[in-house]
Design a protein around this motif. Structure first.
Motif, PDB file in Angstrom:
ATOM      1  N   ALA A   1       0.791  -1.291  -0.036  1.00 62.58           N
ATOM      2  CA  ALA A   1       0.103   0.250  -0.049  1.00 62.58           C
ATOM      3  C   ALA A   1       0.944   1.189  -0.173  1.00 62.58           C
ATOM      4  N   HIS A   2       2.157   0.999  -0.147  1.00 72.12           N
ATOM      5  CA  HIS A   2       3.155   2.105  -0.060  1.00 72.12           C
ATOM      6  C   HIS A   2       2.809   3.186  -1.151  1.00 72.12           C
ATOM      7  N   GLN A   3       2.710   4.556  -0.955  1.00 71.80           N
ATOM      8  CA  GLN A   3       2.536   5.297  -1.890  1.00 71.80           C
ATOM      9  C   GLN A   3       4.053   6.211  -2.031  1.00 71.80           C
ATOM     10  N   GLY A   4       3.974   6.862  -3.158  1.00 69.46           N
ATOM     11  CA  GLY A   4       5.297   7.682  -3.308  1.00 69.46           C
ATOM     12  C   GLY A   4       6.496   6.781  -3.632  1.00 69.46           C
ATOM     13  N   GLU A   5       7.714   7.430  -3.736  1.00 69.03           N
ATOM     14  CA  GLU A   5       8.611   6.881  -4.419  1.00 69.03           C
ATOM     15  C   GLU A   5       9.448   5.718  -3.412  1.00 69.03           C
ATOM     16  N   LEU A   6       9.945   4.775  -3.993  1.00 63.34           N
ATOM     17  CA  LEU A   6      10.586   3.595  -3.441  1.00 63.34           C
ATOM     18  C   LEU A   6      11.292   4.154  -2.289  1.00 63.34           C
ATOM     19  N   PRO A   7      11.233   3.800  -0.949  1.00 63.43           N
ATOM     20  CA  PRO A   7      12.253   4.219   0.312  1.00 63.43           C
ATOM     21  C   PRO A   7      13.563   3.862   0.189  1.00 63.43           C
TER      22      PRO A   7
END
Length: 731
Positions: free
Chosen positions: A464-470
């Motif tokens: 469910a991660h949003q945004g650029e890959l950590p």
């Protein structure tokens, strides 16, 4: 019953015990009844233990099912679950976090783990270190107790995420446990109890009954003579039954006690079944102690009942003067079997076209296959009798006494051949059909049977991660691993797959690198086979390739990415799973491409019960065949003993045993394997058909040849030994 009647009954029972103990084949029959009663008792108990296991799993599963907080209720904890996999099997990972200091603990959990800690079931805690379960979801802080597991071998993890990771997943609010929500863990994939009962009945019950029948028939000739003597002395049917019962009570009782001794360890501790890997819970066995005892008593009574029902009737043929064996007349059962055999074969081969496929065809096919194996021994006996009648003339002209004796006996008593080969034929049928059924269940629609090593070089990540890959996720991956974002543009038939990554990573997949803000449509070719159509969108269609950061590409959805090793090297999948669970989302899903092609369900794993039970059934059938062959040896030895005086050649016993015992067994093995190959034609081949195990067929043929050789050697040796000490005696 009067006092005199009781004394007479007791004397008849003692007479039966003494008569059976000292009779011809008495010790063999004693051992056979002891073994058969023990096997039947264990088989009956297996039905009870199966029900107890189902009940115990359901009870423990209901106790740990969360109770969702209703409107207006104070939630005590947050709860959710997701799937992970290990050794081709899926298991449940529970994400849980308390909201109150007095939040109830799940069954089997002795304390709340700290944030970032995990409790593992023994099956996961004892897994190989390379799987990394102790660090995959967080720091291992203990184990889940048996009261919180559906079965002792269940794979289950309770994870309490950190505060940062807790915000990455949607969790349900719960008030406690014992609710009516959907069960989880092994209870989601366990089969029906009736299916297990059917397997036990067919693969264990029938062989166990065959073993009891073979044991009861041991020493039938001696019992026949004793029965005739008691009849001549005026003994009624009840008295003769008491004598037979007296000879069977002790071995059956000892066999039942032996079965109880075998089950005793399961009352004290959990028992892991060999090969199948299932662990039987001692708590379930103790809960079923009364039904288990009743099952053992019922098994003993069943064995005694079959012993009395299978009493051989005295063979009286008044007026017969010739000492040559007379041919047995074809009874109605034999005629029915001979007529039904070709009908069953035709039904098995053409059940699909005749009944239009689907469930009706499957049921008809299984019924026809069972009919073929049930009637095949009668066909073999009929064929042996026909061949023997024609072979007697050439054997007499050649002066071959061994062959002449064998064919004359077979022609006169083809039923003896039926009894000898029936167990072997059924064993071949059970093993062959179990292998085919297991092969059919292991073929999963939509996936290839075999995968190249490239399937181990990549994994699909969903979160469910949003945004650029950590950055933390990248740094936790294996050093050489690379990541490509996956997504789709459009909906329905117009949807197109999209792949996006920095140019350096795209080039490692032999993909073009268009300028920023541009995209290029390409056909993946060999790469399509490598990634197995991973990601959203229709597999096999062209893909839009873009250069850019790894981030969510599908509108309204989280991150989907492909983690791969350049050059097709093996990917460290446990390391990828740990990185995703700790740095992407508390419920991140990571699936190796080999896993996605080989383990979409538990069906193939559950199908292992079929060959397991079939192997046990085959062992029981082999014991029955050994007992039947031993009885045949003793009859053969008694009949051939006078030949030592007439021929003076001890080799005639071994040659006669080879023709009487070895040849029928070899022929039955070859015919049985051939019939099996014919029967499996409708269910083999094609995309989802089963596969014939040629090594298994070779093993069955080799086992048949070895069995025939041992039978011939032992039968000839026993006959030669009896002949050396034979002296004429009055009847």
């Amino acid at each position: 019953m009067t006092g005199g009647g009781r004394r007479l009954t007791w004397q008849l029972l003692r007479l039966g015990h003494a008569a059976h103990h000292g009779a011809e084949a008495g010790r063999t029959r004693f051992a056979a009844l002891l073994l058969a009663s023990a096997v039947l008792a264990l088989t009956f108990c297996s039905f009870v233990l199966a029900s107890a296991t189902w009940d115990g799993r359901a009870e423990r599963g209901a106790a740990r099912t969360p109770a969702l907080a209703e409107s207006g209720e104070q939630a005590k904890a947050l709860w959710s679950r997701y799937w992970d996999s290990y050794e081709g099997r899926q298991f449940t990972v529970v994400v849980i976090a308390p909201l109150e200091d007095d939040a109830p603990l799940p069954p089997g959990v002795g304390h709340w783990p700290a944030p970032g800690e995990v409790l593992l079931s023994p099956a996961l805690a004892e897994a190989p270190r390379a799987e990394g379960f102790a660090q995959r979801y967080g720091k291992a802080a203990g184990r889940v107790g048996g009261e919180g597991l559906a079965s002792p071998g269940e794979r289950l993890a309770y994870v309490r995420p950190t505060a940062d990771m807790l915000r990455t997943a949607d969790l349900e609010k719960i008030t406690g446990y014992g609710g009516h929500w959907i069960p989880f863990g092994d209870l989601r994939v366990v089969g029906e109890e009736t299916a297990m009962w059917a397997l036990l009945a067919v693969l264990l019950g029938l062989p166990a009954l065959a073993l009891v029948v073979a044991a009861a028939r041991t020493g039938a000739a001696g019992r026949d003579r004793r029965d005739a003597l008691l009849d001549a002395l005026g003994a009624g049917r009840g008295a003769r039954l008491c004598v037979d019962l007296g000879g069977a009570v002790l071995p059956v009782t000892l066999g039942t006690l032996l079965a109880g001794a075998v089950l005793a360890p399961a009352l004290l501790s959990d028992v892991r079944l060999p090969w199948i890997g299932y662990t039987l819970a001692a708590a379930d066995v103790r809960a079923a102690i009364v039904p288990v005892t009743a099952a053992m008593v019922l098994a003993a009574l069943t064995t005694l009942g079959l012993v009395l029902l299978l009493r051989p009737a005295p063979a009286r043929r008044p007026g017969t003067r010739s000492n040559r064996p007379t041919s047995a007349q074809a009874g109605p059962l034999k005629l029915l079997a001979l007529g039904a055999f070709p009908i069953f074969v035709i039904m098995a081969v053409f059940s699909g076209p005749l009944l239009g496929g689907a469930q009706r065809s499957a049921i008809a096919y299984l019924f026809a296959v069972a009919g073929v194996w049930a009637t095949l021994p009668w066909v073999l006996g009929w064929g042996a009798g026909r061949w023997s009648a024609k072979a007697a003339g050439p054997a007499r002209r050649r002066g071959d006494p061994a062959l002449l004796i064998a064919v004359r006996t077979t022609a006169a008593r083809p039923a003896a051949v039926v009894r000898l080969v029936a167990v072997l034929v059924v064993a071949i049928g059970v093993l062959g059909q179990a292998q085919i059924l297991s092969s059919l269940l292991s073929v999963m629609p939509g996936h290839e049977r075999t995968l190249g090593p490239a399937a181990e070089s990549a994994a699909l990540v969903r979160s469910a991660h949003q945004g650029e890959l950590p950055r933390a996720f990248r740094s936790s991956l294996p050093r050489t691993a690379r990541v490509v974002a996956l997504g789709r543009m459009g909906e329905g038939p117009e949807a197109v797959r999209v792949m996006q990554a920095p140019c350096s990573d795209l080039s490692l997949l032999d993909l073009p690198c268009p300028p920023r803000g541009k995209q290029r449509q390409v056909t993946l070719g060999d790469l399509e086979r490598r990634i197995q159509g991973a990601g959203p969108g229709p597999a096999g269609e062209p893909v839009l390739v873009r250069s850019g950061p790894v981030e969510p590409l599908t509108e309204g959805e989280g991150l989907q990415a492909l983690v791969f090793e350049p050059g097709g090297s093996r990917l460290d999948l446990p390391a990828v799973k740990r990185a995703a669970h700790l740095h992407l989302s508390a419920k991140a899903g990571v699936q190796g491409l080999r896993e996605s092609a080989e383990q979409p369900s538990e069906l193939s794993h559950q199908s292992r019960w079929i060959p397991f039970l079939a192997a046990l059934g085959a062992v029981i059938l082999l014991l029955a065949m050994a007992i039947a062959a031993t009885a045949h040896f003793l009859r053969l030895a008694r009949a051939l003993a006078p030949l030592n005086v007439l021929t003076g050649d001890r080799r005639v016993f071994h040659r006669t045993a080879a023709w009487s015992l070895g040849a029928p067994l070899c022929a039955a093995g070859v015919v049985g394997v051939g019939v099996h190959l014919v029967l499996v034609q409708p269910v083999t081949g094609g995309a989802y058909g089963g596969e014939v195990s040629w090594p298994l067929l070779a093993a069955m043929l080799a086992g048949t040849a070895l069995t025939a050789l041992v039978a011939a050697l032992v039968g000839g040796s026993v006959a030669a030994g009896r002949a050396a000490s034979w002296v004429p005696r009055p009847d």
